[in-house]
Scaffold this motif. Structure first.
Motif, short mmCIF file in Angstrom:
data_model
loop_
_atom_site.label_atom_id
_atom_site.label_comp_id
_atom_site.label_asym_id
_atom_site.label_seq_id
_atom_site.Cartn_x
_atom_site.Cartn_y
_atom_site.Cartn_z
N THR A 102 37.49 -8.29 -36.59
CA THR A 102 36.80 -7.25 -37.33
C THR A 102 37.33 -5.87 -36.95
N GLU A 121 36.41 -1.81 -37.54
CA GLU A 121 35.42 -0.84 -38.01
C GLU A 121 36.00 0.56 -37.87
N ARG A 168 34.96 4.38 -37.68
CA ARG A 168 33.76 5.16 -37.35
C ARG A 168 34.14 6.63 -37.23
N ILE A 189 29.21 4.50 -38.77
CA ILE A 189 30.17 3.53 -39.28
C ILE A 189 30.57 3.95 -40.69
N THR A 208 33.90 -1.25 -42.71
CA THR A 208 34.25 -2.44 -41.94
C THR A 208 35.12 -3.36 -42.78
N ARG A 243 36.90 -7.42 -42.36
CA ARG A 243 37.15 -8.65 -41.60
C ARG A 243 38.54 -9.13 -41.98
N LEU A 247 37.83 -1.20 -47.02
CA LEU A 247 36.70 -1.06 -46.10
C LEU A 247 35.41 -1.07 -46.92
N ASP A 291 31.23 -0.16 -46.64
CA ASP A 291 30.22 0.53 -45.84
C ASP A 291 29.01 -0.36 -45.58
N THR A 292 28.01 0.18 -44.90
CA THR A 292 26.84 -0.62 -44.52
C THR A 292 25.99 -1.03 -45.72
#
Length: 179
Positions: A75, A77, A79, A90, A93, A95, A118, A120-121
């Protein structure tokens, strides 16, 4: 976990593209990257902060990490440091599946240049991460007390006499299976 159950990855975090906060505000500064493997969540590598790159940061940092043979991904991330009490946010992210840099007809120590979206949350797109991955080969692996070579050098056959090859070239091909 024994060393036979691990592979060694050389991961270079190159750069990021189009990074923003909440998909509205471009990242201005202080972006950094963390990397962790699927099974070693406590083993985390972190880049330095890019203080000037804004939403297009560049890190160009190389890390060497152990990854278990059974791991399916690692993973990444992105930030950034914030001025509020939380300290960091963050941005996105990704994988990275092991299948993207393992197996197939790729020689050992092959350098893969990879780019990933990427998320986001909230599960929305938020930029791109660019990196390279190389699976480091070891010269020998101990097998039942003996030594067995684990490297498979790539080789080809010289071009046939009926071929007009003036530079001593090699004939290469990829096997094809049919049902």
């Amino acid at each position: 976990m024994g060393t036979n159950n691990l592979r060694v990855l050389e991961i270079t975090v190159i750069s990021g593209e189009d990074l923003s906060i909440n998909r509205r505000q471009p990242v201005k500064k202080n972006a950094f990257v963390t990397i962790k493997t699927e099974s070693f969540k406590d083993q985390m590598m972190t880049t330095k902060m890019d203080k000037d790159g804004g939403s297009y940061p560049a890190w160009d940092e190389k890390f060497v990490m152990n990854m278990p043979m059974h791991a399916r991904y690692f993973t990444v991330e992105v930030r950034c440091k914030t001025n509020n009490a939380a300290g960091e946010r963050i941005i996105g992210t990704a994988r990275i599946p092991a299948s993207d840099f393992l197996g197939g007809y790729v020689p050992e120590n092959y350098l893969h240049f990879l780019s990933y979206r990427l998320w986001d949350t909230k599960g929305e797109r938020n930029g791109i991460i660019n990196l390279s991955v190389r699976v480091k080969s070891s010269p020998e692996i101990k097998v039942n007390g003996g030594a067995a070579s684990c490297s498979r050098p790539w080789s080809g056959a010289p071009a046939g006499a009926d071929q007009k090859v003036s530079d001593g070239g090699m004939v290469t091909g990829i096997p094809v299976w049919s049902a």
